[in-house]
Design an enzyme around this catalytic site. Structure first.
Site, mmCIF file in Angstrom:
data_model
loop_
_atom_site.group_PDB
_atom_site.id
_atom_site.type_symbol
_atom_site.label_atom_id
_atom_site.label_comp_id
_atom_site.label_asym_id
_atom_site.label_seq_id
_atom_site.Cartn_x
_atom_site.Cartn_y
_atom_site.Cartn_z
ATOM 1 N N ARG A 8 0.988 -1.227 -0.042
ATOM 2 C CA ARG A 8 -0.197 -0.077 0.099
ATOM 3 C C ARG A 8 0.945 1.280 -0.086
ATOM 4 O O ARG A 8 0.583 2.239 -0.778
ATOM 5 C CB ARG A 8 -0.936 -0.062 1.209
ATOM 6 C CG ARG A 8 -1.936 1.010 1.225
ATOM 7 C CD ARG A 8 -1.301 2.411 2.144
ATOM 8 N NE ARG A 8 -0.618 1.873 3.381
ATOM 9 C CZ ARG A 8 0.252 2.803 3.828
ATOM 10 N NH1 ARG A 8 0.219 4.140 3.468
ATOM 11 N NH2 ARG A 8 0.896 2.682 4.942
ATOM 12 N N ASP A 9 1.746 1.317 0.826
ATOM 13 C CA ASP A 9 2.699 2.362 1.038
ATOM 14 C C ASP A 9 3.555 2.476 -0.439
ATOM 15 O O ASP A 9 3.762 3.757 -0.833
ATOM 16 C CB ASP A 9 3.723 2.176 2.085
ATOM 17 C CG ASP A 9 4.399 3.375 2.451
ATOM 18 O OD1 ASP A 9 4.317 4.500 1.791
ATOM 19 O OD2 ASP A 9 5.047 3.617 3.384
ATOM 20 N N HIS A 206 9.008 1.786 11.259
ATOM 21 C CA HIS A 206 8.591 1.911 9.885
ATOM 22 C C HIS A 206 9.739 3.121 9.385
ATOM 23 O O HIS A 206 9.565 4.378 9.453
ATOM 24 C CB HIS A 206 7.365 2.161 9.668
ATOM 25 C CG HIS A 206 7.097 2.558 8.144
ATOM 26 N ND1 HIS A 206 6.052 1.826 7.664
ATOM 27 C CD2 HIS A 206 7.355 3.523 7.465
ATOM 28 C CE1 HIS A 206 5.855 2.087 6.294
ATOM 29 N NE2 HIS A 206 6.718 3.222 6.334
ATOM 30 N N HIS A 208 12.507 4.870 6.577
ATOM 31 C CA HIS A 208 12.735 5.320 5.338
ATOM 32 C C HIS A 208 14.342 5.696 5.047
ATOM 33 O O HIS A 208 14.898 6.120 6.342
ATOM 34 C CB HIS A 208 11.932 6.536 4.640
ATOM 35 C CG HIS A 208 10.346 6.096 4.879
ATOM 36 N ND1 HIS A 208 9.641 7.636 5.130
ATOM 37 C CD2 HIS A 208 9.666 5.149 4.317
ATOM 38 C CE1 HIS A 208 8.109 6.914 4.749
ATOM 39 N NE2 HIS A 208 8.383 5.689 4.438
ATOM 40 N N CYS A 239 8.043 8.564 1.128
ATOM 41 C CA CYS A 239 7.475 9.791 1.703
ATOM 42 C C CYS A 239 7.842 10.919 0.790
ATOM 43 O O CYS A 239 8.994 11.520 0.921
ATOM 44 C CB CYS A 239 7.728 10.018 3.286
ATOM 45 S SG CYS A 239 6.794 11.512 3.648
ATOM 46 N N ASN A 249 11.053 3.828 1.073
ATOM 47 C CA ASN A 249 10.889 2.576 2.070
ATOM 48 C C ASN A 249 12.161 1.837 2.057
ATOM 49 O O ASN A 249 12.907 1.260 1.186
ATOM 50 C CB ASN A 249 9.812 1.745 1.561
ATOM 51 C CG ASN A 249 8.329 2.451 1.940
ATOM 52 O OD1 ASN A 249 7.970 2.924 3.090
ATOM 53 N ND2 ASN A 249 7.527 2.753 0.865
#
Length: 297
Positions: A8-9, A206, A208, A239, A249
């Site tokens: 999804r991300d 999570h 990055h 992001c 990611n």
């Protein structure tokens, strides 16, 4: 050890919309390859995130996929407001609702148009309603490792948020390095500083990162005690607020190989990982390099 795969991300920033059936096929393959925790969909405004306009349709089709008895995957659906929560709880197959709670006032207002008080009231509702519906809740603490807005930040702010979430009954939290600027030392320092204040809460990360720093950050979190990692195959997505196109990611393959170097078993073998990376690369090439946008189903 919990490895959360985050298509999804990875997908939501793609300019071309992936058809529903291709999403379902991809998610089904992930499940068959051994991925058991998947951040699969979000229930947000199609106006703002067109890629996720078909989340209900995706979940309806995905529930038709057969999995071994007692081995059904965790499927996470992200929400940002009460309307999204209602949709997520009505969607078949969503086992866990995810919510990004920002400790940056600027980011919270820009991303969700909420005050701190409004966001906290929503988290209370999320906890009540998911518990009543027999679903799980994971809260992501956005900007947990600092922010680029010159706003106040410190481990004590993250700790206060974690304690508040624990007191509400939230049992899974992920610390998000939203803009990917934390160094490995900063990742370790924050995790070590806050992990002891919330015994009984599964605190993950999570992260990055630029590709060359990914393994260092993973190892820093692991050695600090983290046992829950989010990732996205091939590092797709990230992001847009990072301000660096190379920040994305953390690649799932980097997570798995780095943990393997410490003798950690993740339940996903080398062959399955190679297949998953190959099909992700195929999807990336098809929907980032094609001039004509695909039409959503």
């Amino acid at each position: 050890m919990t490895i959360v795969e985050c298509p999804r991300d990875a997908w939501q920033g793609l300019r071309q919309v992936i058809p529903t059936e291709e999403k379902v096929q991809y998610l089904s393959r992930l499940i068959s390859l051994g991925f058991r925790h998947i951040d699969a969909v979000s229930f947000v405004s199609p106006k703002h995130v067109p890629q996720m306009a078909d989340s209900e349709a995706v979940m309806a089709r995905l529930t038709e996929v057969k999995t071994p008895a007692g081995d059904a995957p965790e499927i996470i659906g992200i929400v940002v407001n009460a309307q999204g929560l209602e949709r997520a709880l009505a969607a078949p197959g969503v086992t866990t609702v995810g919510y990004p709670y920002s400790i940056s006032a600027y980011f919270r207002r820009a991303n969700a148009n909420m005050s701190r008080a409004e966001s906290r009231e929503l988290v209370k509702k999320l906890q009540r309603d998911t518990n009543a519906a027999g679903r799980k809740l994971v809260v992501y603490i956005s900007m947990a490792f600092g922010n680029p807005y010159d706003e106040p930040w410190g481990p004590e702010l993250v700790e206060e948020t974690l304690v508040w979430l624990k007191d509400l009954g939230v049992r899974t939290v992920s610390l998000a390095d939203t803009v990917g600027t934390a160094s490995p030392e900063e990742v370790a320092r924050l995790y070590q500083a806050v992990k002891g204040c919330v015994a009984g809460v599964d605190v993950g990360v999570h992260l990055h990162s630029r590709p060359e720093r990914a393994a260092e950050k993973i190892l820093a979190a692991y050695e600090a005690g983290c046992r829950r990692f989010d990732g996205a195959l091939t590092g797709l997505g990230g992001c847009p607020f990072a301000g660096d196109e190379l920040v994305g990611n953390i690649p799932t393959e980097a997570v798995l190989t780095t943990l393997a170097s410490r003798g950690v078993s993740t339940g996903i073998d080398t062959k399955s990982l190679a297949v998953a990376c190959a099909m992700t690369e195929e999807l990336r090439e098809k929907y980032t390099n094609t001039a004509e946008a695909a039409k959503p189903n």
